[in-house]
Design a protein around this motif. Structure first.
Motif, PDB file in Angstrom:
ATOM      1  N   ASN A   1      10.141   3.512  -8.936  1.00  0.00           N
ATOM      2  CA  ASN A   1      10.064   4.930  -9.300  1.00  0.00           C
ATOM      3  C   ASN A   1      10.619   5.205 -10.688  1.00  0.00           C
ATOM      4  N   GLU A   2      11.707   4.536 -11.025  1.00  0.00           N
ATOM      5  CA  GLU A   2      12.383   4.809 -12.298  1.00  0.00           C
ATOM      6  C   GLU A   2      11.825   3.991 -13.459  1.00  0.00           C
ATOM      7  N   GLY A   3      10.856   3.126 -13.181  1.00  0.00           N
ATOM      8  CA  GLY A   3      10.312   2.275 -14.232  1.00  0.00           C
ATOM      9  C   GLY A   3      11.350   1.283 -14.741  1.00  0.00           C
ATOM     10  N   ASP A   4      12.300   0.932 -13.874  1.00  0.00           N
ATOM     11  CA  ASP A   4      13.369  -0.013 -14.199  1.00  0.00           C
ATOM     12  C   ASP A   4      12.844  -1.421 -13.937  1.00  0.00           C
ATOM     13  N   LEU A   5      12.160  -1.986 -14.923  1.00  0.00           N
ATOM     14  CA  LEU A   5      11.514  -3.283 -14.726  1.00  0.00           C
ATOM     15  C   LEU A   5      12.517  -4.391 -14.465  1.00  0.00           C
ATOM     16  N   ASP A   6      13.664  -4.370 -15.146  1.00  0.00           N
ATOM     17  CA  ASP A   6      14.676  -5.402 -14.909  1.00  0.00           C
ATOM     18  C   ASP A   6      15.228  -5.296 -13.489  1.00  0.00           C
ATOM     19  N   GLY A   7      15.507  -4.064 -13.031  1.00  0.00           N
ATOM     20  CA  GLY A   7      15.968  -3.856 -11.662  1.00  0.00           C
ATOM     21  C   GLY A   7      14.918  -4.245 -10.645  1.00  0.00           C
ATOM     22  N   PHE A   8      13.659  -3.958 -10.955  1.00  0.00           N
ATOM     23  CA  PHE A   8      12.543  -4.304 -10.072  1.00  0.00           C
ATOM     24  C   PHE A   8      12.447  -5.820  -9.913  1.00  0.00           C
ATOM     25  N   VAL A   9      12.449  -6.523 -11.027  1.00  0.00           N
ATOM     26  CA  VAL A   9      12.328  -7.982 -10.993  1.00  0.00           C
ATOM     27  C   VAL A   9      13.554  -8.615 -10.333  1.00  0.00           C
TER      28      VAL A   9
ATOM     29  N   ASP B   1      12.294 -12.253  -4.995  1.00  0.00           N
ATOM     30  CA  ASP B   1      12.481 -13.688  -4.858  1.00  0.00           C
ATOM     31  C   ASP B   1      11.682 -14.381  -5.972  1.00  0.00           C
ATOM     32  N   PRO B   2      12.164 -15.509  -6.496  1.00  0.00           N
ATOM     33  CA  PRO B   2      11.390 -16.203  -7.536  1.00  0.00           C
ATOM     34  C   PRO B   2       9.966 -16.565  -7.106  1.00  0.00           C
ATOM     35  N   GLU B   3       9.737 -16.739  -5.808  1.00  0.00           N
ATOM     36  CA  GLU B   3       8.409 -17.095  -5.296  1.00  0.00           C
ATOM     37  C   GLU B   3       7.683 -15.886  -4.723  1.00  0.00           C
ATOM     38  N   VAL B   4       8.020 -14.690  -5.164  1.00  0.00           N
ATOM     39  CA  VAL B   4       7.443 -13.459  -4.630  1.00  0.00           C
ATOM     40  C   VAL B   4       5.919 -13.472  -4.720  1.00  0.00           C
ATOM     41  N   GLU B   5       5.299 -12.869  -3.707  1.00  0.00           N
ATOM     42  CA  GLU B   5       3.856 -12.631  -3.704  1.00  0.00           C
ATOM     43  C   GLU B   5       3.632 -11.143  -3.508  1.00  0.00           C
ATOM     44  N   LEU B   6       2.932 -10.528  -4.450  1.00  0.00           N
ATOM     45  CA  LEU B   6       2.609  -9.107  -4.389  1.00  0.00           C
ATOM     46  C   LEU B   6       1.101  -8.983  -4.205  1.00  0.00           C
ATOM     47  N   HIS B   7       0.718  -8.295  -3.135  1.00  0.00           N
ATOM     48  CA  HIS B   7      -0.700  -8.100  -2.825  1.00  0.00           C
ATOM     49  C   HIS B   7      -1.053  -6.673  -3.256  1.00  0.00           C
ATOM     50  N   SER B   8      -1.825  -6.544  -4.311  1.00  0.00           N
ATOM     51  CA  SER B   8      -2.156  -5.206  -4.804  1.00  0.00           C
ATOM     52  C   SER B   8      -3.660  -5.023  -4.838  1.00  0.00           C
ATOM     53  N   GLY B   9      -4.075  -3.819  -5.180  1.00  0.00           N
ATOM     54  CA  GLY B   9      -5.494  -3.539  -5.334  1.00  0.00           C
ATOM     55  C   GLY B   9      -6.120  -4.371  -6.443  1.00  0.00           C
ATOM     56  N   ARG B  10      -5.267  -4.903  -7.311  1.00  0.00           N
ATOM     57  CA  ARG B  10      -5.742  -5.751  -8.406  1.00  0.00           C
ATOM     58  C   ARG B  10      -5.629  -7.231  -8.070  1.00  0.00           C
ATOM     59  N   GLY B  11      -5.386  -7.541  -6.788  1.00  0.00           N
ATOM     60  CA  GLY B  11      -5.324  -8.932  -6.367  1.00  0.00           C
ATOM     61  C   GLY B  11      -3.908  -9.421  -6.147  1.00  0.00           C
ATOM     62  N   LEU B  12      -3.791 -10.695  -5.792  1.00  0.00           N
ATOM     63  CA  LEU B  12      -2.511 -11.322  -5.505  1.00  0.00           C
ATOM     64  C   LEU B  12      -1.811 -11.697  -6.806  1.00  0.00           C
ATOM     65  N   ARG B  13      -0.547 -11.312  -6.910  1.00  0.00           N
ATOM     66  CA  ARG B  13       0.292 -11.699  -8.053  1.00  0.00           C
ATOM     67  C   ARG B  13       1.435 -12.533  -7.515  1.00  0.00           C
ATOM     68  N   LYS B  14       1.716 -13.678  -8.159  1.00  0.00           N
ATOM     69  CA  LYS B  14       2.775 -14.571  -7.707  1.00  0.00           C
ATOM     70  C   LYS B  14       3.818 -14.724  -8.806  1.00  0.00           C
TER      71      LYS B  14
ATOM     72  N   ARG C   1       7.884 -13.658 -10.509  1.00  0.00           N
ATOM     73  CA  ARG C   1       8.541 -12.479 -11.084  1.00  0.00           C
ATOM     74  C   ARG C   1       7.846 -11.944 -12.329  1.00  0.00           C
ATOM     75  N   GLU C   2       7.378 -12.830 -13.196  1.00  0.00           N
ATOM     76  CA  GLU C   2       6.751 -12.331 -14.436  1.00  0.00           C
ATOM     77  C   GLU C   2       5.429 -11.633 -14.142  1.00  0.00           C
ATOM     78  N   ALA C   3       4.664 -12.157 -13.201  1.00  0.00           N
ATOM     79  CA  ALA C   3       3.418 -11.486 -12.804  1.00  0.00           C
ATOM     80  C   ALA C   3       3.739 -10.132 -12.182  1.00  0.00           C
ATOM     81  N   ALA C   4       4.849 -10.051 -11.424  1.00  0.00           N
ATOM     82  CA  ALA C   4       5.271  -8.781 -10.832  1.00  0.00           C
ATOM     83  C   ALA C   4       5.675  -7.788 -11.918  1.00  0.00           C
ATOM     84  N   ARG C   5       6.348  -8.274 -12.954  1.00  0.00           N
ATOM     85  CA  ARG C   5       6.737  -7.388 -14.066  1.00  0.00           C
ATOM     86  C   ARG C   5       5.496  -6.789 -14.719  1.00  0.00           C
ATOM     87  N   VAL C   6       4.483  -7.603 -14.939  1.00  0.00           N
ATOM     88  CA  VAL C   6       3.243  -7.109 -15.544  1.00  0.00           C
ATOM     89  C   VAL C   6       2.596  -6.073 -14.629  1.00  0.00           C
TER      90      VAL C   6
END
Length: 132
Positions: A14-22, A26-39, A41-46
């Motif tokens: 919500n706050e756009g706190d990218l450092d706090g978000f990252v 977990d270093p091996e995080v998987e984010l499933h979004s409408g734009r596809g799977l991101r694996k 931390r750096e992909a999550a930051r983007v």
């Protein structure tokens, strides 16, 4: 101080706190979004980086279902309202009811998946759907 990765994930988003978000991922995080799977931390930051202006979103936590999270692992489903607003004047642009599901490891988000339907998310992650 209690460490709550789900609420911290939402706050940082919500706050756009990218450092706090990252930091809550977990270093091996998987984010499933409408734009596809991101694996990772750096992909999550983007993925979490927002372009200025236009329509922006804020997440409001309505209800949180948790299982096994006391020890830093487990899973959770957050029933949320996603509020859209225009960046220029903060005027309301819409609201969506949805759910975010989380798998946790060592007090970090290992897996995140959005659902358009909260009851579907609760069923998929083995939580009893709300009564009513």
């Amino acid at each position: 101080m209690s460490h709550d990765p789900v609420r911290e994930f939402i706050r940082a988003f919500n706050e756009g706190d990218l450092d706090g978000f990252v930091a809550v991922l977990d270093p091996e995080v998987e984010l499933h979004s409408g734009r596809g799977l991101r694996k990772g931390r750096e992909a999550a930051r983007v993925l979490a980086t927002r372009e200025p202006g236009g329509v922006q979103q804020t997440i409001e936590l309505e209800e949180l279902y948790e299982d096994g999270t006391e020890g830093g692992g487990g899973r959770a489903v957050a029933l949320i309202n996603r509020h859209w607003h225009w960046a220029e004047d903060e005027s309301h642009a819409g609201t969506d009811e949805m759910a975010w599901a989380f798998e946790l490891r060592d007090h970090k988000v290992l897996n995140w998946r959005p659902y358009d339907d909260g009851e579907e998310a609760l069923r998929a992650w083995n939580f009893a759907p709300p009564l009513g």
